[in-house]
Design an enzyme around this catalytic site. Structure first.
Site, mmCIF file in Angstrom:
data_model
loop_
_atom_site.group_PDB
_atom_site.id
_atom_site.type_symbol
_atom_site.label_atom_id
_atom_site.label_comp_id
_atom_site.label_asym_id
_atom_site.label_seq_id
_atom_site.Cartn_x
_atom_site.Cartn_y
_atom_site.Cartn_z
ATOM 1 N N HIS A 1 -7.534 -11.051 -72.921
ATOM 2 C CA HIS A 1 -8.839 -10.772 -73.520
ATOM 3 C C HIS A 1 -9.144 -11.726 -74.668
ATOM 4 O O HIS A 1 -8.259 -12.421 -75.166
ATOM 5 C CB HIS A 1 -8.863 -9.339 -74.073
ATOM 6 C CG HIS A 1 -7.900 -9.161 -75.217
ATOM 7 N ND1 HIS A 1 -6.529 -9.103 -75.023
ATOM 8 C CD2 HIS A 1 -8.085 -9.075 -76.555
ATOM 9 C CE1 HIS A 1 -5.921 -8.981 -76.189
ATOM 10 N NE2 HIS A 1 -6.832 -8.974 -77.141
ATOM 11 N N ASP B 1 -10.907 -11.198 -78.486
ATOM 12 C CA ASP B 1 -11.098 -9.996 -79.296
ATOM 13 C C ASP B 1 -12.569 -9.576 -79.417
ATOM 14 O O ASP B 1 -13.440 -10.402 -79.712
ATOM 15 C CB ASP B 1 -10.473 -10.191 -80.684
ATOM 16 C CG ASP B 1 -8.945 -10.181 -80.599
ATOM 17 O OD1 ASP B 1 -8.402 -9.520 -79.694
ATOM 18 O OD2 ASP B 1 -8.306 -10.841 -81.443
ATOM 19 N N HIS C 1 -6.047 -14.137 -74.956
ATOM 20 C CA HIS C 1 -4.638 -13.926 -75.280
ATOM 21 C C HIS C 1 -4.133 -12.624 -74.686
ATOM 22 O O HIS C 1 -4.910 -11.754 -74.276
ATOM 23 C CB HIS C 1 -4.418 -13.973 -76.790
ATOM 24 C CG HIS C 1 -5.229 -12.969 -77.548
ATOM 25 N ND1 HIS C 1 -6.574 -13.129 -77.792
ATOM 26 C CD2 HIS C 1 -4.892 -11.782 -78.111
ATOM 27 C CE1 HIS C 1 -7.024 -12.098 -78.476
ATOM 28 N NE2 HIS C 1 -6.026 -11.250 -78.686
ATOM 29 N N ARG D 1 -3.119 -7.099 -88.819
ATOM 30 C CA ARG D 1 -4.164 -7.848 -88.123
ATOM 31 C C ARG D 1 -5.490 -7.758 -88.861
ATOM 32 O O ARG D 1 -5.922 -6.672 -89.256
ATOM 33 C CB ARG D 1 -4.324 -7.243 -86.734
ATOM 34 C CG ARG D 1 -5.412 -7.823 -85.858
ATOM 35 C CD ARG D 1 -5.478 -6.937 -84.631
ATOM 36 N NE ARG D 1 -6.275 -7.433 -83.545
ATOM 37 C CZ ARG D 1 -7.560 -7.133 -83.384
ATOM 38 N NH1 ARG D 1 -8.198 -6.393 -84.259
ATOM 39 N NH2 ARG D 1 -8.200 -7.579 -82.322
#
Ligand code: OGA
Ligand code: MN
Length: 288
Positions: free
Chosen positions: A108, A110, A263, A279
């Site tokens: 995907h 993000d 990723h 994150r």
């Protein structure tokens, strides 16, 4: 206050994409070094910044230098007192997950399921397992450039449909964690629409913008034709020459440019070992 280090070194990591950055402290970067870092980021798509030990506040401040913070829709695992940081973790405390245990388990980019997806993601390794827990990135600029010319022509003007709702996507499974429950996905934001080929706002480079996790269809195309075209494109991006696989070290700060890469979390952390990441995401532009 940490010392300013201006001996930044940038070294390519693989034939596919990525560069390693050493000799900086991301919490204390002068303007000039930051500008060079940002150019290298756009150029290399993924940067592996080594030996960082940022507090959540420092990570947030560094992320803000790239733009506006994008807050995660899942509020459950935000860092207490620092909601700009989402905790990814395999750890369990008092019978509950400490962070998202399985983020990114299908290829995907993000937040592509919203109108204004993530530009930059920063993922900081706090704890890494001895085995498993790698992450992979695919170079979507190279993916576009290696398409046959007639395919490039065919993609002009085509718009992909991106959906958060796993139940609408036959290409992926629904993890047990979310209880398969329809209620969870009923809370999905509405689908979003993005060009299948987008142009990078800083470099002008074109990249394929689609992923098995979020792209479920193509607007205004007959459904069978759309699925056949997506299958063809997904087969094309499966080429391993386009992929960089990262084995994490504690202190790695990974930066990736979601406009030009997809990723995958490879998962596979054995029981009894732990992985914890902090994150932060930075809002991008509406893809064009
Ligand atoms: C993410 C993500 C992959 C990983 O943080 O957006 O997809 O390996 N992470 O943790
Ligand atoms: Mn991700």
């Amino acid at each position: 206050m940490a010392t300013v280090l201006n001996d930044m070194k940038i070294t390519p990591l693989s034939d596919a994409l990525g560069a390693e950055v050493t000799g900086i402290n991301a919490a204390d970067l002068d303007e000039d070094t930051f500008a060079r870092l940002r150019d290298a980021y756009h150029e290399n798509i993924v940067l592996v910044v080594r030996d960082q030990h940022l507090t959540p506040a420092e990570q947030t401040a560094f992320a803000r230098r790239f733009g506006e913070i994008q807050y995660h829709i899942n509020k459950e695992y935000l860092m207490p007192g620092q909601p700009e940081v989402l905790i990814l973790s395999t750890e369990i405390k008092d019978g509950k997950n400490v962070g998202v245990p399985d983020a990114g388990s299908d290829w995907h980019s993000d937040h592509s399921y919203v109108d204004q997806p993530t530009g930059y993601t920063l993922l900081h390794a706090i704890k890494v397992p001895k085995d498993g827990g790698d992450t992979e990135w695919t170079n979507m600029v190279a993916a576009y450039e290696t398409l046959p010319d007639d395919m490039k022509t065919r993609l002009e003007g085509l718009v992909g449909i991106h959906s958060f709702n796993r139940l609408k996507n036959p290409r992926i499974s629904v993890p047990v964690l979310h209880g398969h429950d329809e209620e969870y996905y009923k809370r999905s934001p509405p689908d979003s629409f993005h060009p299948l080929v987008r142009t990078h706002p800083h470099t002008g480079r074109k990249a394929l913008y689609l992923s098995p996790r979020f792209t479920i269809g193509i607007k205004d195309l007959d459904e069978a034709d759309a699925q056949a075209l997506l299958d063809e494109l997904f087969a094309h991006i499966r080429n391993r020459d386009l992929v960089y696989r990262h084995r994490w070290n504690v202190g790695d700060l990974l930066l990736w440019d979601n406009r030009t890469t997809i990723h995958l979390a490879c998962l596979g952390v054995p029981e009894g070992q732990h992985r914890r990441m902090h994150r932060t995401t930075v809002l991008g532009e509406i893809p064009v």
